[in-house]
Design a protein around this motif. Structure first.
Motif, PDB file in Angstrom:
ATOM      1  N   GLN A 156       0.803  -1.205   0.000  1.00 42.31           N
ATOM      2  CA  GLN A 156       0.000   0.000   0.000  1.00 42.31           C
ATOM      3  C   GLN A 156       0.852   1.279   0.000  1.00 42.31           C
ATOM      4  N   TYR A 188      -6.190   2.035 -10.150  1.00 45.69           N
ATOM      5  CA  TYR A 188      -6.636   0.992  -9.217  1.00 45.69           C
ATOM      6  C   TYR A 188      -8.149   0.848  -9.353  1.00 45.69           C
ATOM      7  N   ALA A 191     -12.554  -0.714  -6.516  1.00 47.53           N
ATOM      8  CA  ALA A 191     -12.505  -0.395  -5.086  1.00 47.53           C
ATOM      9  C   ALA A 191     -13.844   0.197  -4.653  1.00 47.53           C
ATOM     10  N   ARG A 192     -14.054   0.202  -3.357  1.00 47.08           N
ATOM     11  CA  ARG A 192     -15.197   0.924  -2.795  1.00 47.08           C
ATOM     12  C   ARG A 192     -14.660   2.232  -2.227  1.00 47.08           C
ATOM     13  N   VAL A 236     -11.046   4.199   1.260  1.00 49.96           N
ATOM     14  CA  VAL A 236     -10.927   3.238   0.163  1.00 49.96           C
ATOM     15  C   VAL A 236     -10.779   1.832   0.744  1.00 49.96           C
ATOM     16  N   THR A 237     -11.649   0.928   0.338  1.00 48.44           N
ATOM     17  CA  THR A 237     -11.563  -0.483   0.723  1.00 48.44           C
ATOM     18  C   THR A 237     -11.834  -1.339  -0.503  1.00 48.44           C
ATOM     19  N   ASP A 238     -11.472  -2.618  -0.393  1.00 49.60           N
ATOM     20  CA  ASP A 238     -11.848  -3.565  -1.452  1.00 49.60           C
ATOM     21  C   ASP A 238     -11.803  -4.977  -0.894  1.00 49.60           C
TER      22      ASP A 238
END
Length: 254
Positions: A156, A188, A191-192, A236-238
């Motif tokens: 990251q 990227y 992603a959420r 930001v998450t995924d």
């Protein structure tokens, strides 16, 4: 004539009932909208090198409902002059609405700490600072823990969250907000991305879900209701376990 009078009365009563029901529905909707999670983050302002420091939070939902089953509660800290090297520590859930961890700082300096909290499907992360005084200590265990935490997030470190220029922001004007994500300079995708918008001196946090319109490009609109400073945190998450965030300061004009 009498029938006509009765019909008028019945219509009036029906309209009154509808209006009353609409007001009740609107009030219930407002009550739901303002209900959120609140995190009281307790942290001393100062401590000494090598001293055990208690990081503790009390999490409530709405006005006073204690949250005993938060989905996530962890602390993330770093030295202010070394923001790339962060350390994350999971908190212990005491099942009474409080969560805590103990950490030791082996180097003097100022540290900033986020209390990452996810509960009831909402996420917030209050931040506080602590000043550590004294002489630097050699502690291989601490260095090892720090290296492990950095290795965990190594993929990251090249992750970028970029905000497209917004221009002048004015009250009551719909503003399109675009975020671009990149990993190792490549877009990227999938992603959420959510915007957490916090107006100055406001307890209310507005959460805005985005849509990916192009590879790595996430968009949605927001309308600011009052002038002044505002903070926007991009979350930001995924599905891979990625969890990144970046904070932006905004100025809203009349």
């Amino acid at each position: 004539m009498k029938k006509r009078f009765i019909i008028i009365i019945l219509c009036t009563l029906a309209l009154t009932a509808c209006a009353s029901q609409a007001e009740n529905d609107e009030q219930q909707q407002e009550d739901v909208e303002v209900k959120g999670i609140h995190v009281e983050f307790e942290l001393p302002k100062q401590a000494k090198v090598g001293e055990s420091v208690l990081l503790q939070t009390t999490v409530t939902y709405g006005e006073d409902e204690l949250v005993t089953d938060a989905e996530e509660m962890k602390f993330e800290y770093w030295k202010v002059d070394d923001e790339k090297n962060t350390v994350s520590v999971e908190a212990t859930n005491h099942e009474d609405g409080t969560y805590s961890s103990e950490v030791k700082f082996e180097e003097p300096g100022t540290y900033e700490i986020y209390a990452h909290t996810t509960a009831k499907g909402l996420h917030t992360m209050p931040k506080k600072a602590i000043t550590i005084t004294g002489e630097q200590q050699e502690n291989h265990d601490q260095e090892s823990q720090k290296e492990e935490a950095n290795a965990e997030h190594e993929h990251q470190q090249e992750f970028e969250i970029m905000l497209n220029p917004l221009g002048e922001i004015t009250v009551n004007q719909e503003l399109e907000i675009t975020i671009k994500l990149a990993m190792d300079q490549q877009p990227y995708k999938n992603a959420r991305v959510r915007y957490e918008i916090i107006p100055e001196n406001s307890e209310k946090h507005d959460w805005i879900e985005t849509e990916e319109i192009n590879a790595g490009e996430y968009v949605n609109s927001y309308t600011f209701k009052k002038a002044g400073q505002a903070k926007m945190i991009v979350h930001v998450t995924d599905d891979t376990g990625l969890h990144e965030h970046k904070e932006f300061q905004l100025e809203v004009n009349e």
